[in-house]
Design a protein around this motif. Sequence first.
Motif, PDB file in Angstrom:
ATOM      1  N   VAL A  28      58.183  35.128  37.751  1.00  0.00           N
ATOM      2  CA  VAL A  28      57.222  34.864  37.554  1.00  0.00           C
ATOM      3  C   VAL A  28      56.487  36.512  37.560  1.00  0.00           C
ATOM      4  N   VAL A  29      56.308  37.191  38.868  1.00  0.00           N
ATOM      5  CA  VAL A  29      54.935  38.099  38.476  1.00  0.00           C
ATOM      6  C   VAL A  29      55.391  38.944  37.314  1.00  0.00           C
ATOM      7  N   GLU A  30      56.155  39.574  37.435  1.00  0.00           N
ATOM      8  CA  GLU A  30      57.114  40.691  36.694  1.00  0.00           C
ATOM      9  C   GLU A  30      56.582  40.213  34.778  1.00  0.00           C
ATOM     10  N   THR A  31      57.505  39.066  34.664  1.00  0.00           N
ATOM     11  CA  THR A  31      57.144  37.880  33.391  1.00  0.00           C
ATOM     12  C   THR A  31      55.445  38.180  33.026  1.00  0.00           C
ATOM     13  N   ILE A  32      54.157  37.659  34.197  1.00  0.00           N
ATOM     14  CA  ILE A  32      53.109  37.539  34.261  1.00  0.00           C
ATOM     15  C   ILE A  32      51.829  39.178  33.724  1.00  0.00           C
ATOM     16  N   HIS A  39      48.181  42.152  26.341  1.00  0.00           N
ATOM     17  CA  HIS A  39      46.468  41.498  26.621  1.00  0.00           C
ATOM     18  C   HIS A  39      47.297  39.710  26.013  1.00  0.00           C
ATOM     19  N   GLU A  40      47.835  39.248  26.822  1.00  0.00           N
ATOM     20  CA  GLU A  40      48.256  37.716  26.306  1.00  0.00           C
ATOM     21  C   GLU A  40      47.347  36.775  27.710  1.00  0.00           C
ATOM     22  N   LYS A  41      47.352  35.610  26.740  1.00  0.00           N
ATOM     23  CA  LYS A  41      46.625  34.690  28.111  1.00  0.00           C
ATOM     24  C   LYS A  41      48.181  33.841  28.643  1.00  0.00           C
ATOM     25  N   ILE A  42      48.065  33.242  29.880  1.00  0.00           N
ATOM     26  CA  ILE A  42      49.085  33.166  30.605  1.00  0.00           C
ATOM     27  C   ILE A  42      48.228  31.642  31.206  1.00  0.00           C
ATOM     28  N   ALA A  43      48.934  30.258  30.342  1.00  0.00           N
ATOM     29  CA  ALA A  43      48.051  29.257  30.465  1.00  0.00           C
ATOM     30  C   ALA A  43      49.206  28.066  31.445  1.00  0.00           C
ATOM     31  N   LEU A  44      48.991  28.100  33.022  1.00  0.00           N
ATOM     32  CA  LEU A  44      50.096  27.105  33.395  1.00  0.00           C
ATOM     33  C   LEU A  44      49.874  26.199  33.418  1.00  0.00           C
ATOM     34  N   VAL A  45      49.901  24.543  32.930  1.00  0.00           N
ATOM     35  CA  VAL A  45      49.143  23.647  33.305  1.00  0.00           C
ATOM     36  C   VAL A  45      49.180  23.127  34.793  1.00  0.00           C
ATOM     37  N   GLY A  46      47.883  22.279  35.310  1.00  0.00           N
ATOM     38  CA  GLY A  46      48.071  22.368  36.388  1.00  0.00           C
ATOM     39  C   GLY A  46      47.377  23.075  37.420  1.00  0.00           C
ATOM     40  N   PHE A  47      47.471  24.496  37.052  1.00  0.00           N
ATOM     41  CA  PHE A  47      47.104  26.209  37.574  1.00  0.00           C
ATOM     42  C   PHE A  47      45.793  26.450  37.332  1.00  0.00           C
ATOM     43  N   THR A  49      44.794  29.628  34.450  1.00  0.00           N
ATOM     44  CA  THR A  49      44.423  30.676  33.567  1.00  0.00           C
ATOM     45  C   THR A  49      44.798  31.994  33.692  1.00  0.00           C
ATOM     46  N   PHE A  50      45.863  33.034  33.133  1.00  0.00           N
ATOM     47  CA  PHE A  50      45.472  34.301  33.812  1.00  0.00           C
ATOM     48  C   PHE A  50      44.996  35.205  32.414  1.00  0.00           C
ATOM     49  N   GLU A  51      44.079  35.910  32.341  1.00  0.00           N
ATOM     50  CA  GLU A  51      43.464  37.289  30.756  1.00  0.00           C
ATOM     51  C   GLU A  51      43.889  37.988  31.572  1.00  0.00           C
ATOM     52  N   ALA A  52      43.344  38.965  30.878  1.00  0.00           N
ATOM     53  CA  ALA A  52      43.186  40.585  31.001  1.00  0.00           C
ATOM     54  C   ALA A  52      42.159  40.759  30.504  1.00  0.00           C
ATOM     55  N   LEU A  80      41.395  34.869  36.900  1.00  0.00           N
ATOM     56  CA  LEU A  80      41.855  33.386  36.668  1.00  0.00           C
ATOM     57  C   LEU A  80      41.453  32.398  36.999  1.00  0.00           C
ATOM     58  N   ARG A  81      41.210  31.634  35.830  1.00  0.00           N
ATOM     59  CA  ARG A  81      40.244  30.572  35.607  1.00  0.00           C
ATOM     60  C   ARG A  81      40.935  29.017  35.614  1.00  0.00           C
ATOM     61  N   GLN A  82      40.912  28.414  37.098  1.00  0.00           N
ATOM     62  CA  GLN A  82      41.286  27.386  37.798  1.00  0.00           C
ATOM     63  C   GLN A  82      41.286  26.048  36.925  1.00  0.00           C
ATOM     64  N   ALA A  83      42.380  25.795  36.594  1.00  0.00           N
ATOM     65  CA  ALA A  83      42.538  24.373  36.041  1.00  0.00           C
ATOM     66  C   ALA A  83      41.673  23.406  35.985  1.00  0.00           C
TER      67      ALA A  83
END
Length: 85
Positions: A28-32, A39-47, A49-52, A80-83
Amino acid sequence: MNKQEMISEISTKVGGTKKDAGIYPDAVVETITEALAKHEKIALVGFGTFEARHRDARIARNPQDGTVKFRFQRCMFLALRQAKH
């Protein structure tokens, strides 16, 4: 909770060994990390959004006399923007 405690919890819930469960957090950490490097956003529903994001170059000064103390270059940082719950 540290990484070893998390691996113990995962192995208990999944029903495997701790060695097998140790693969999941690392993956998970490696993929993120790889996605953020692109420069992609990662949105984990309920957790959240990670972004650079970019932080502009700036100068840090001594507030007492105004002399320049540091010059920070433009850089990237993790946000990290909290859900919303």
